[in-house]
Design a protein around this motif. Structure first.
Motif, PDB file in Angstrom:
ATOM      1  N   PHE A   1       0.833  -1.210   0.000  1.00  0.00           N
ATOM      2  CA  PHE A   1       0.000   0.000   0.000  1.00  0.00           C
ATOM      3  C   PHE A   1       0.864   1.254   0.000  1.00  0.00           C
ATOM      4  CE2 PHE A   1      -2.192   3.328   2.405  1.00  0.00           C
ATOM      5  CZ  PHE A   1      -3.347   3.478   1.664  1.00  0.00           C
ATOM      6  N   VAL A   2       1.902   1.286   0.799  1.00  0.00           N
ATOM      7  CA  VAL A   2       2.776   2.450   0.870  1.00  0.00           C
ATOM      8  C   VAL A   2       3.443   2.696  -0.471  1.00  0.00           C
ATOM      9  CG1 VAL A   2       4.893   3.367   1.893  1.00  0.00           C
ATOM     10  CG2 VAL A   2       3.148   2.351   3.354  1.00  0.00           C
ATOM     11  N   HIS A   3       3.970   1.651  -1.077  1.00  0.00           N
ATOM     12  CA  HIS A   3       4.675   1.842  -2.357  1.00  0.00           C
ATOM     13  C   HIS A   3       3.705   2.182  -3.495  1.00  0.00           C
ATOM     14  CE1 HIS A   3       8.884   0.937  -1.509  1.00  0.00           C
ATOM     15  NE2 HIS A   3       8.436   0.120  -0.557  1.00  0.00           N
ATOM     16  N   GLU A   4       2.460   1.746  -3.336  1.00  0.00           N
ATOM     17  CA  GLU A   4       1.476   2.110  -4.357  1.00  0.00           C
ATOM     18  C   GLU A   4       1.237   3.613  -4.396  1.00  0.00           C
ATOM     19  OE1 GLU A   4      -3.290   1.369  -5.272  1.00  0.00           O
ATOM     20  OE2 GLU A   4      -2.170  -0.052  -4.018  1.00  0.00           O
ATOM     21  N   TRP A   5       1.215   4.236  -3.228  1.00  0.00           N
ATOM     22  CA  TRP A   5       0.929   5.654  -3.151  1.00  0.00           C
ATOM     23  C   TRP A   5       2.174   6.531  -3.018  1.00  0.00           C
ATOM     24  CZ3 TRP A   5      -3.628   7.844  -4.213  1.00  0.00           C
ATOM     25  CH2 TRP A   5      -4.744   7.004  -4.253  1.00  0.00           C
ATOM     26  N   LEU A   6       3.209   6.016  -2.446  1.00  0.00           N
ATOM     27  CA  LEU A   6       4.401   6.848  -2.228  1.00  0.00           C
ATOM     28  C   LEU A   6       5.634   6.339  -2.991  1.00  0.00           C
ATOM     29  CD1 LEU A   6       4.221   7.406   1.662  1.00  0.00           C
ATOM     30  CD2 LEU A   6       3.393   8.919  -0.170  1.00  0.00           C
TER      31      LEU A   6
END
Length: 596
Positions: free
Chosen positions: A510-515
């Motif tokens: 989730f983090v890498h998807e958005w950031l």
């Protein structure tokens, strides 16, 4: 000296004889007719065998204390009693005959063999050129003293034999007197030795009695101190009174527990864990006290385990055997005191553990209040569940005791138990943000520990749930960038929901998807776009607060936010994008990278 005495006495006896009528004053003996007519067996003995010389010799022998010298006098003056020569002389020494040298000459082997064959009897001896020879025993009341071996070139007359026998008897008598004198002297010396030995033993007994009295007094003093109920202070006080030296007790970690006497360091120095371990190993190898620098240190043991150390401070090295004795008795008394305290602590810990285990399991509520009161803990108040895990320490009884002591040291009243990899406390107040962690870091010598604290609980029924909260707070901390320290559940915010119960891989996705684009850009260009976005959300989108917290100009912040829009492709004005980006920065901040 003996010869001169003999000759002197002989001259005196001759003068005495002359004055009695033996010789006229002019020295010329006048023979009367009647004297010339005197013939036959009743004639007087020859003048050279004067009986007075024999008497003088006898007196000289009696005045001589040495048996060998007595025998040599007899051998040297045989000519005074007849035409004799001394061939050899023997003295009985320890049951054996020992030859007495005369003028450095030693008798012949044949004579020696013959004398030994006689076995204490008188008998003839054969010497070449001497037709007459006899071995004459020198006997006294005690038995045989020795032998005098006499030879002659002619057979002695009856008078000469009589004089020889008289000389032998006088010599034997002198030997008896000398032997008796020697024995008396030996007895006197032995008596003197025994008296001196008795005096030494008496003095030793006095010293032993004094030492035993001192030991009993010290033992009684230490026993009274141990039984006084004043604990370690009473023992150090008694040791100080006995030795006159400052006395102290340290726990096994090197922290001061008691000090009696002057010159107490203030503040007491913090122990170095490595040096403390080296010191404990050094004293543990020795049977008694060990001197380390200015201290005489005695380990306090219980079943091989060192509970602490007792020491006296002795910079001038004045400690003697009495100091060592007093330290040994004090150590024994302190070992009983510390063992008693340890037993009480173990019983208390077991009772606490059973109570907390029941509370965490949600059982035993009916008796929990009564049991907690018996343990000195009030469950009616609000309480917190605290979970402690230390990377370098197994969650055993030893570490549980360390956690309990650290909590008490920072003022936390708590009940305690342990699990397979962590220790659990139920505390009656919210712990300080860093106090417990710092206390445990000092006690363990390492900072690799994590503490989780639950939200407050007002009901026993909620304790299992609050235990989960504390555990979650600890796990969130363990998976964050700053793994070690204290985390409070009520400060987790969003991560009360997105805690470690969630799949960690899903969070990273989730983090890498958005950031992801921003993280990659920061990595390539050494920028802080993700941090800027996270701080922007933390400041509620306020430009001024964000710029101030980042220590940058407002225009710089505007430029960065525009670059963030361009790089991420996300519109910050869109509510859905804004929520997802804010959640992503929170996960990145707490779980993946942690606060900068």
């Amino acid at each position: 000296m003996a010869d001169s005495r003999v000759h002197h006495l002989y001259r005196l006896s001759r003068r005495h004889s002359d004055r009695k009528g033996g010789l006229p004053r002019d020295g010329v003996r006048r023979h009367t007719t009647s004297a010339r007519k005197t013939t036959g067996p009743l004639a007087a003995p020859p003048a050279q065998h004067d009986v007075h010389e024999l008497a003088a010799l006898s007196q000289a022998q009696l005045d001589t204390p040495e048996p060998g010298e007595i025998l040599r006098l007899a051998m040297d003056h045989l000519a005074a009693v007849g035409p004799y020569s001394a061939e050899a002389g023997y003295l009985e020494v320890d049951g054996e005959l020992a030859a007495v040298p005369r003028d450095g000459l030693i008798h012949g082997a044949a004579v020696d063999r013959r004398v030994r064959e006689l076995a204490g009897l008188d008998g003839s001896v054969t010497v070449p050129g001497r037709p007459w020879g006899r071995a004459l025993g020198l006997r006294g009341i005690e038995g045989l003293h020795g032998y005098l071996v006499v030879t002659s070139r002619s057979s002695p007359t009856e008078a000469e034999r009589f004089l020889l026998a008289t000389l032998v008897r006088h010599t034997a008598a002198a030997l008896s007197a000398a032997i008796a004198y020697r024995r008396r002297r030996e007895d006197a010396l032995e008596l003197q030795r025994l008296r001196e030995e008795r005096a030494v033993l008496q003095q030793l007994l006095i010293c032993v009695a004094t030492e035993l009295g001192y030991q009993r007094a010290v033992h009684a003093l230490m026993s009274h101190a141990a039984a006084s109920g004043d604990g370690e202070e009473a023992i150090t006080r008694a040791l100080h009174e006995v030795t006159g030296l400052p006395a102290l007790v340290e726990d096994r970690f090197g922290r001061l527990r008691s000090w009696t006497g002057p010159n107490r360091p203030d503040p007491y120095p913090e122990p170095d864990p490595e040096r403390q371990d080296e010191m404990l190993h050094a004293v543990a190898r020795q049977a008694g006290p060990v001197r380390i620098k200015d201290r005489l240190i005695s380990p306090v043991r219980r079943r091989g385990e060192i509970l602490g150390v007792l020491a006296v401070v002795d910079p001038r090295q004045q400690a003697d055997e009495h100091t060592v004795l007093a330290l040994a008795h004090a150590t024994a008394a302190l070992a009983l005191e510390l063992a008693h305290l340890r037993n009480l602590a173990e019983v208390e810990l077991r009772l606490h553990r059973e109570l907390v285990d029941d509370l965490l399991a949600g059982t035993g509520r009916a008796s929990a209040y009564a049991r907690s009161e018996a343990a000195g803990y009030d469950l009616h108040r609000s309480h917190y569940v605290v979970v402690v895990q230390w990377l370098s320490r197994a969650a055993d009884d030893s570490f549980a005791g360390t956690v309990g002591r650290a909590a008490a040291a920072v003022g936390m009243r708590s009940l305690l138990t342990r699990r397979s990899d962590h220790v659990v406390l139920v505390a009656d107040a919210r712990p300080h943000a860093r106090a417990l962690y710092e206390a445990l870091a000092r006690a363990t010598g390492t900072r690799s520990g994590t503490i989780g604290v639950s939200a407050p609980s007002d009901s026993l029924d909620d304790i299992p749930h609050h235990y989960e909260e504390a555990h979650r707070a600890m796990e969130v901390r363990r998976h964050s960038h700053e793994r070690y320290g204290t985390t409070f559940f009520d400060e987790l915010g969003l991560y009360r929901i997105l805690g470690p119960g969630s799949d960690h891989q899903e969070l990273e996705t989730f983090v890498h998807e958005w950031l992801g684009p921003l993280i990659d850009y920061d990595s390539r260009h050494h920028t802080v776009m993700v941090k800027t976005l996270s701080q922007y959300f933390d400041c509620g989108g306020n430009y001024d607060e964000t710029a101030e917290s980042l220590a940058i100009h407002r225009s710089t912040l505007r430029y960065r936010l525009q670059r963030i829009r361009d790089i991420s492709g996300s519109d910050l004005a869109n509510v859905e994008n804004r929520l997802n980006l804010q959640v992503a920065t929170r996960i990145w901040k707490i779980i993946l990278l942690g606060p900068s």
